[in-house]
Design an enzyme around this catalytic site. Sequence first.
Site, PDB file in Angstrom:
ATOM      1  N   GLY A 165      13.033   1.141  -7.154  1.00 58.45           N
ATOM      2  CA  GLY A 165      13.544   0.755  -5.845  1.00 58.45           C
ATOM      3  C   GLY A 165      14.366   1.851  -5.192  1.00 58.45           C
ATOM      4  CD  GLU A 201      11.883  13.924 -11.232  1.00 54.79           C
ATOM      5  OE1 GLU A 201      10.651  14.052 -11.211  1.00 54.79           O
ATOM      6  OE2 GLU A 201      12.453  12.862 -10.979  1.00 54.79           O
ATOM      7  CG  HIS A 209       5.244   8.445  -2.320  1.00 55.30           C
ATOM      8  ND1 HIS A 209       6.165   8.127  -3.307  1.00 55.30           N
ATOM      9  CD2 HIS A 209       4.266   7.521  -2.427  1.00 55.30           C
ATOM     10  CE1 HIS A 209       5.740   7.059  -3.974  1.00 55.30           C
ATOM     11  NE2 HIS A 209       4.586   6.670  -3.450  1.00 55.30           N
ATOM     12  CE  LYS A 238       6.552   3.779  -2.288  1.00 54.29           C
ATOM     13  NZ  LYS A 238       5.838   2.994  -3.326  1.00 54.29           N
ATOM     14  CD  GLU A 276       5.321   5.030  -6.610  1.00 52.84           C
ATOM     15  OE1 GLU A 276       5.329   4.104  -5.791  1.00 52.84           O
ATOM     16  OE2 GLU A 276       6.370   5.555  -7.041  1.00 52.84           O
ATOM     17  NE  ARG A 294       6.887  -2.842  -9.085  1.00 48.58           N
ATOM     18  CZ  ARG A 294       6.881  -2.200  -7.932  1.00 48.58           C
ATOM     19  NH1 ARG A 294       6.089  -2.583  -6.944  1.00 48.58           N
ATOM     20  NH2 ARG A 294       7.637  -1.133  -7.737  1.00 48.58           N
TER      21      ARG A 294
HETATM   22  P1  ADP Z   1       6.994  -0.541  -3.753  1.00 49.72           P
HETATM   23  O1  ADP Z   1       6.302   0.740  -3.712  1.00 49.72           O
HETATM   24  O2  ADP Z   1       6.179  -1.690  -4.202  1.00 49.72           O
HETATM   25  O3  ADP Z   1       7.838  -0.820  -2.580  1.00 49.72           O
HETATM   26  P2  ADP Z   1       9.490  -0.230  -4.928  1.00 49.72           P
HETATM   27  O4  ADP Z   1       9.795   0.704  -6.044  1.00 49.72           O
HETATM   28  O5  ADP Z   1      10.062   0.015  -3.584  1.00 49.72           O
HETATM   29  O6  ADP Z   1       7.957  -0.294  -4.927  1.00 49.72           O
HETATM   30  O7  ADP Z   1       9.910  -1.675  -5.426  1.00 49.72           O
HETATM   31  C1  ADP Z   1       9.395  -2.881  -4.924  1.00 49.72           C
HETATM   32  C2  ADP Z   1      10.458  -3.891  -4.956  1.00 49.72           C
HETATM   33  O8  ADP Z   1      11.026  -4.003  -6.232  1.00 49.72           O
HETATM   34  C3  ADP Z   1      11.571  -3.578  -4.013  1.00 49.72           C
HETATM   35  O9  ADP Z   1      12.010  -4.805  -3.534  1.00 49.72           O
HETATM   36  C4  ADP Z   1      12.585  -2.906  -4.914  1.00 49.72           C
HETATM   37  O10 ADP Z   1      13.873  -3.084  -4.382  1.00 49.72           O
HETATM   38  C5  ADP Z   1      12.384  -3.665  -6.194  1.00 49.72           C
HETATM   39  N1  ADP Z   1      12.612  -2.882  -7.442  1.00 49.72           N
HETATM   40  C6  ADP Z   1      11.736  -2.079  -8.055  1.00 49.72           C
HETATM   41  N2  ADP Z   1      12.225  -1.586  -9.201  1.00 49.72           N
HETATM   42  C7  ADP Z   1      13.454  -2.087  -9.324  1.00 49.72           C
HETATM   43  C8  ADP Z   1      14.484  -1.961 -10.311  1.00 49.72           C
HETATM   44  N3  ADP Z   1      14.338  -1.223 -11.411  1.00 49.72           N
HETATM   45  N4  ADP Z   1      15.625  -2.629 -10.103  1.00 49.72           N
HETATM   46  C9  ADP Z   1      15.774  -3.383  -9.000  1.00 49.72           C
HETATM   47  N5  ADP Z   1      14.844  -3.548  -8.051  1.00 49.72           N
HETATM   48  C10 ADP Z   1      13.709  -2.920  -8.198  1.00 49.72           C
HETATM   49  P1  ADP Z   2      11.337   4.668  -7.758  1.00 49.59           P
HETATM   50  O1  ADP Z   2      11.105   4.149  -9.135  1.00 49.59           O
HETATM   51  O2  ADP Z   2      12.713   4.428  -7.287  1.00 49.59           O
HETATM   52  O3  ADP Z   2      10.272   4.249  -6.812  1.00 49.59           O
HETATM   53  P2  ADP Z   2      10.090   7.313  -7.771  1.00 49.59           P
HETATM   54  O4  ADP Z   2      10.031   8.163  -8.997  1.00 49.59           O
HETATM   55  O5  ADP Z   2       8.845   6.643  -7.345  1.00 49.59           O
HETATM   56  O6  ADP Z   2      11.265   6.262  -7.936  1.00 49.59           O
HETATM   57  O7  ADP Z   2      10.634   8.217  -6.591  1.00 49.59           O
HETATM   58  C1  ADP Z   2      10.984   7.656  -5.349  1.00 49.59           C
HETATM   59  C2  ADP Z   2      11.014   8.746  -4.293  1.00 49.59           C
HETATM   60  O8  ADP Z   2      11.962   9.751  -4.652  1.00 49.59           O
HETATM   61  C3  ADP Z   2       9.714   9.495  -4.110  1.00 49.59           C
HETATM   62  O9  ADP Z   2       8.821   8.827  -3.264  1.00 49.59           O
HETATM   63  C4  ADP Z   2      10.222  10.791  -3.509  1.00 49.59           C
HETATM   64  O10 ADP Z   2      10.543  10.628  -2.155  1.00 49.59           O
HETATM   65  C5  ADP Z   2      11.506  11.030  -4.260  1.00 49.59           C
HETATM   66  N1  ADP Z   2      11.298  11.858  -5.464  1.00 49.59           N
HETATM   67  C6  ADP Z   2      11.122  11.450  -6.732  1.00 49.59           C
HETATM   68  N2  ADP Z   2      10.978  12.491  -7.585  1.00 49.59           N
HETATM   69  C7  ADP Z   2      11.059  13.610  -6.813  1.00 49.59           C
HETATM   70  C8  ADP Z   2      10.987  15.039  -7.071  1.00 49.59           C
HETATM   71  N3  ADP Z   2      10.801  15.513  -8.305  1.00 49.59           N
HETATM   72  N4  ADP Z   2      11.130  15.880  -6.032  1.00 49.59           N
HETATM   73  C9  ADP Z   2      11.321  15.422  -4.772  1.00 49.59           C
HETATM   74  N5  ADP Z   2      11.397  14.116  -4.474  1.00 49.59           N
HETATM   75  C10 ADP Z   2      11.273  13.210  -5.465  1.00 49.59           C
HETATM   76 MG    MG Z   3       8.295   4.730  -6.888  1.00 49.74          MG
END
Ligand code: ADP
Ligand code: ADP
Ligand code: MG
Length: 450
Positions: A165, A201, A209, A238, A276, A294
């Site tokens: 999230g 990282e 993305h 997003k 992703e 999911r």
């Molecule tokens: P998506 O690409 O489906 O939007 P997100 O990573 O934004 O994926 O997560 C989708 C939903 O799940 C959002 O409502 C986000 O706030 C929630 N979410 C995802 N992972 C977590 C987490 N580890 N803890 C709390 N909320 C999460």
């Molecule tokens: P979450 O589990 O919260 O969705 P992600 O790993 O999918 O976390 O990363 C969420 C966002 O953070 C990515 O869409 C991107 O915008 C940014 N991000 C993550 N990793 C990197 C990276 N190595 N360099 C730059 N931006 C990053």
């Molecule tokens: Mg993500």
Amino acid sequence: MALVARVLIANRGEIAVRVIRACRDLGVEAVAVYSEADEASLHTELADRALPIGKAPARASYLRPDAIVEAAVEAGCDAVHPGYGFLAEDPRLPAACAQAGIAFVGPPEDVMRAVGDKVTARAAAERAGVPVVPGTGRLSEASAAVAAAEEIGFPVLLTASAGGGGRGIRRVEGAADLPGAFAQATAEAEAAFGDGGLFVEKLIERPRHVEVQVLADDHGAVIHLFERDCSVQRRKQKLVEEAPAPGLTDELRTGLCDAAVALAREVGYRGAGTAEFLVDVAAGAFYFIEMNARIQVEHGITELVCGVDLVTEQLRAASGLELSVAQEDVVPRGSAFEFRINAEDPDNRFMPSPGTITGWHAPGGPGVRVDSGVETGRAVVPYYDSLVAKLMVWGATREEAIARGRRALDELTVEGIKTTRDLHRRLLDWDELLAGECSTESLERWLEGA
Ligand code: ADP
Ligand code: ADP
Ligand code: MG
């Protein structure tokens, strides 16, 4: 084998409504759960039956795997669909379902563990020959993080293995800042995710993305449904998504889709999942970042371009049935956008804006789909995610989708709460978005200048 007969939906809001609709289409019964704050909600009303699950705070209701499975047993359900967020990536839920003899709509517990943790998911990607962002495994000492960061080169990201999230990702500019950041990030990750594990990282500058939708069944099928671009983000969350990703070469697209399938195969995936990636379009390079085990918020735009109902495919896979589509049946058509309608005030740092919706008019007409958890008279309660609805549009071309997006956003009216609607409408006049050139940093820069 037959389809499951009665599904408990362990979620709320628009995604609970979305899953109820898939159940209806399949002739499957849908059982909702609701917290004390959601007694009068749309998902509770639309379900065949609804059971109370606890108090308003998520930890006392929607985040309790034991209570969810107890409700499923009580209602005679043979499956649990977790939606997204909440328990969707909590391996305790598939474990509790397995113990109760109930199908879980998602991957098995061990697969969820393997992909749910960013460090183990990165290792699986490497085994599958998928490029990952240069970085480390799990680190237990700040000194190891400093050494790794110096090798990678600052700035770096310090990331929580269990994050999600948009939370648990922190930019660190130099070695002097790292020990302090490490201690703080460990404590924050421990508090937020119950797991303080961190890794370092490389920070990819101005990436896009791009993510790939996959589907897998228990009969050996692993297919992809092409990609979505989700670069329009604020605070790593997003806001607008589109499919297909604009400006990809065929080679890059094929590389991404093949990588997602290879990873899903490597981990023995089942159901719907998303790999992703960060993409450097100019260099033609991509790097895996994480896998979401999911259904994703933005799954609907893939449904619009591919003509496949991802939630019904999830239910088929969880029932032990074969997917209803093969790879060669997936032929994307046209272009689709999603605009997340959040109960937030974009003019005040996106502060949540709960309250009663005194007026709601959803747009319709050609190429428009609205997935909503609200309507006139319903309350947006302050306890949960601020996403209240998703406005999706489809067009035969990207230009037509954008024109329909403008028309649909103009028609959408929401009274009583602040939302992201007007911001989305302005974004559809923004050159960088219209040109299909946004990176993950573009929206924040645009907001600063706007
Ligand atoms: P998506 O690409 O489906 O939007 P997100 O990573 O934004 O994926 O997560 C989708 C939903 O799940 C959002 O409502 C986000 O706030 C929630 N979410 C995802 N992972 C977590 C987490 N580890 N803890 C709390 N909320 C999460
Ligand atoms: P979450 O589990 O919260 O969705 P992600 O790993 O999918 O976390 O990363 C969420 C966002 O953070 C990515 O869409 C991107 O915008 C940014 N991000 C993550 N990793 C990197 C990276 N190595 N360099 C730059 N931006 C990053
Ligand atoms: Mg993500």
